[in-house]
Design a protein around this motif. Structure first.
Motif, mmCIF file in Angstrom:
data_model
loop_
_atom_site.group_PDB
_atom_site.id
_atom_site.type_symbol
_atom_site.label_atom_id
_atom_site.label_comp_id
_atom_site.label_asym_id
_atom_site.label_seq_id
_atom_site.Cartn_x
_atom_site.Cartn_y
_atom_site.Cartn_z
ATOM 1 N N ILE A 118 120.313 -51.742 81.461
ATOM 2 C CA ILE A 118 119.809 -51.208 82.721
ATOM 3 C C ILE A 118 118.503 -51.894 83.093
ATOM 4 O O ILE A 118 118.271 -52.217 84.263
ATOM 5 C CB ILE A 118 119.664 -49.676 82.656
ATOM 6 C CG1 ILE A 118 121.068 -49.051 82.615
ATOM 7 C CG2 ILE A 118 118.864 -49.137 83.828
ATOM 8 C CD1 ILE A 118 121.089 -47.562 82.473
ATOM 9 N N GLN A 119 117.659 -52.163 82.116
ATOM 10 C CA GLN A 119 116.413 -52.884 82.381
ATOM 11 C C GLN A 119 116.708 -54.260 82.966
ATOM 12 O O GLN A 119 116.071 -54.687 83.940
ATOM 13 C CB GLN A 119 115.601 -53.061 81.099
ATOM 14 C CG GLN A 119 115.009 -51.800 80.554
ATOM 15 C CD GLN A 119 114.295 -52.060 79.222
ATOM 16 O OE1 GLN A 119 114.231 -53.184 78.740
ATOM 17 N NE2 GLN A 119 113.769 -51.006 78.632
ATOM 18 N N GLY A 169 127.462 -39.933 79.293
ATOM 19 C CA GLY A 169 128.619 -39.306 78.668
ATOM 20 C C GLY A 169 128.579 -39.280 77.153
ATOM 21 O O GLY A 169 129.419 -38.679 76.518
ATOM 22 N N ARG A 170 127.578 -39.931 76.582
ATOM 23 C CA ARG A 170 127.475 -39.953 75.101
ATOM 24 C C ARG A 170 127.049 -38.598 74.583
ATOM 25 O O ARG A 170 126.225 -37.912 75.172
ATOM 26 C CB ARG A 170 126.423 -40.979 74.661
ATOM 27 C CG ARG A 170 126.868 -42.393 74.841
ATOM 28 C CD ARG A 170 125.827 -43.320 74.269
ATOM 29 N NE ARG A 170 126.211 -44.707 74.488
ATOM 30 C CZ ARG A 170 125.410 -45.721 74.266
ATOM 31 N NH1 ARG A 170 124.193 -45.530 73.841
ATOM 32 N NH2 ARG A 170 125.828 -46.941 74.481
ATOM 33 N N THR A 171 127.612 -38.246 73.464
ATOM 34 C CA THR A 171 127.202 -36.999 72.805
ATOM 35 C C THR A 171 126.478 -37.342 71.521
ATOM 36 O O THR A 171 126.843 -38.268 70.830
ATOM 37 C CB THR A 171 128.413 -36.101 72.499
ATOM 38 O OG1 THR A 171 129.358 -36.851 71.729
ATOM 39 C CG2 THR A 171 129.059 -35.619 73.793
ATOM 40 N N SER A 172 125.438 -36.592 71.237
ATOM 41 C CA SER A 172 124.658 -36.875 70.025
ATOM 42 C C SER A 172 125.075 -35.972 68.906
ATOM 43 O O SER A 172 125.438 -34.861 69.091
ATOM 44 C CB SER A 172 123.167 -36.646 70.302
ATOM 45 O OG SER A 172 122.765 -37.476 71.352
ATOM 46 N N LYS A 219 127.762 -47.560 86.593
ATOM 47 C CA LYS A 219 128.777 -47.396 85.546
ATOM 48 C C LYS A 219 128.115 -47.243 84.175
ATOM 49 O O LYS A 219 128.505 -46.393 83.372
ATOM 50 C CB LYS A 219 129.723 -48.600 85.551
ATOM 51 C CG LYS A 219 130.863 -48.470 84.586
ATOM 52 C CD LYS A 219 131.835 -49.629 84.735
ATOM 53 C CE LYS A 219 133.009 -49.467 83.792
ATOM 54 N NZ LYS A 219 133.989 -50.542 83.945
ATOM 55 N N LYS A 220 127.096 -48.053 83.917
ATOM 56 C CA LYS A 220 126.381 -47.978 82.632
ATOM 57 C C LYS A 220 125.680 -46.635 82.499
ATOM 58 O O LYS A 220 125.689 -46.030 81.420
ATOM 59 C CB LYS A 220 125.374 -49.133 82.538
ATOM 60 C CG LYS A 220 124.650 -49.216 81.215
ATOM 61 C CD LYS A 220 125.591 -49.581 80.093
ATOM 62 C CE LYS A 220 124.847 -49.787 78.800
ATOM 63 N NZ LYS A 220 125.718 -50.162 77.703
ATOM 64 N N ASN A 278 124.444 -53.227 91.188
ATOM 65 C CA ASN A 278 124.213 -51.797 91.386
ATOM 66 C C ASN A 278 125.407 -50.973 90.922
ATOM 67 O O ASN A 278 125.243 -49.905 90.332
ATOM 68 C CB ASN A 278 123.876 -51.502 92.850
ATOM 69 C CG ASN A 278 122.454 -51.893 93.189
ATOM 70 O OD1 ASN A 278 121.563 -51.834 92.348
ATOM 71 N ND2 ASN A 278 122.231 -52.291 94.426
ATOM 72 N N ARG A 279 126.610 -51.482 91.165
ATOM 73 C CA ARG A 279 127.817 -50.801 90.658
ATOM 74 C C ARG A 279 127.839 -50.798 89.135
ATOM 75 O O ARG A 279 128.172 -49.793 88.506
ATOM 76 C CB ARG A 279 129.064 -51.483 91.185
ATOM 77 C CG ARG A 279 129.323 -51.235 92.638
ATOM 78 C CD ARG A 279 130.595 -51.910 93.069
ATOM 79 N NE ARG A 279 130.777 -51.810 94.497
ATOM 80 C CZ ARG A 279 131.633 -52.532 95.190
ATOM 81 N NH1 ARG A 279 132.379 -53.423 94.571
ATOM 82 N NH2 ARG A 279 131.734 -52.377 96.491
ATOM 83 N N ALA A 280 127.491 -51.937 88.547
ATOM 84 C CA ALA A 280 127.460 -52.030 87.081
ATOM 85 C C ALA A 280 126.425 -51.080 86.500
ATOM 86 O O ALA A 280 126.665 -50.440 85.468
ATOM 87 C CB ALA A 280 127.157 -53.471 86.653
ATOM 88 N N ARG A 281 125.278 -50.972 87.167
ATOM 89 C CA ARG A 281 124.224 -50.066 86.695
ATOM 90 C C ARG A 281 124.706 -48.620 86.730
ATOM 91 O O ARG A 281 124.503 -47.857 85.783
ATOM 92 C CB ARG A 281 122.970 -50.219 87.558
ATOM 93 C CG ARG A 281 121.778 -49.447 87.017
ATOM 94 C CD ARG A 281 120.597 -49.534 87.980
ATOM 95 N NE ARG A 281 119.343 -49.200 87.372
ATOM 96 C CZ ARG A 281 118.963 -47.979 87.020
ATOM 97 N NH1 ARG A 281 119.776 -46.959 87.185
ATOM 98 N NH2 ARG A 281 117.784 -47.780 86.474
#
Length: 77
Positions: free
Chosen positions: A17-18, A74-77, A67-68, A62-65
């Motif tokens: 993202i950076q 969506g990650r769960t810890s 999506k990322k 911007n679309r890729a960002r």
């Protein structure tokens, strides 16, 4: 050209993202710099193509960002 690690305004977070943010910023700067070339009859078509290509690249990044960001959210810890 400075890479994100060299730019103090880059925020902490996911490296992808950076990088996208940095690339979009540079493309937006270049997009503004292409505008004066559109008044040159010999360069007008090239400037138009360059402007369209950069605008498309910004849109795709911007679309890729987005999506990322969804992927990271969506990650769960």
């Amino acid at each position: 050209m400075a890479f994100p690690d060299d730019v103090p305004t880059v925020h902490q977070g996911d490296r992808s993202i950076q990088l996208i943010d940095w690339l979009v910023g540079r493309l937006e700067e270049c997009l503004g710099e292409v505008l004066p070339l559109q008044t040159d009859d010999l360069l007008k078509d090239y400037a138009k193509d360059a402007r369209n290509s950069m605008a498309s690249a910004i849109e795709q990044l911007n679309r890729a960002r987005a999506k990322k960001e969804r992927q990271l959210g969506g990650r769960t810890s």
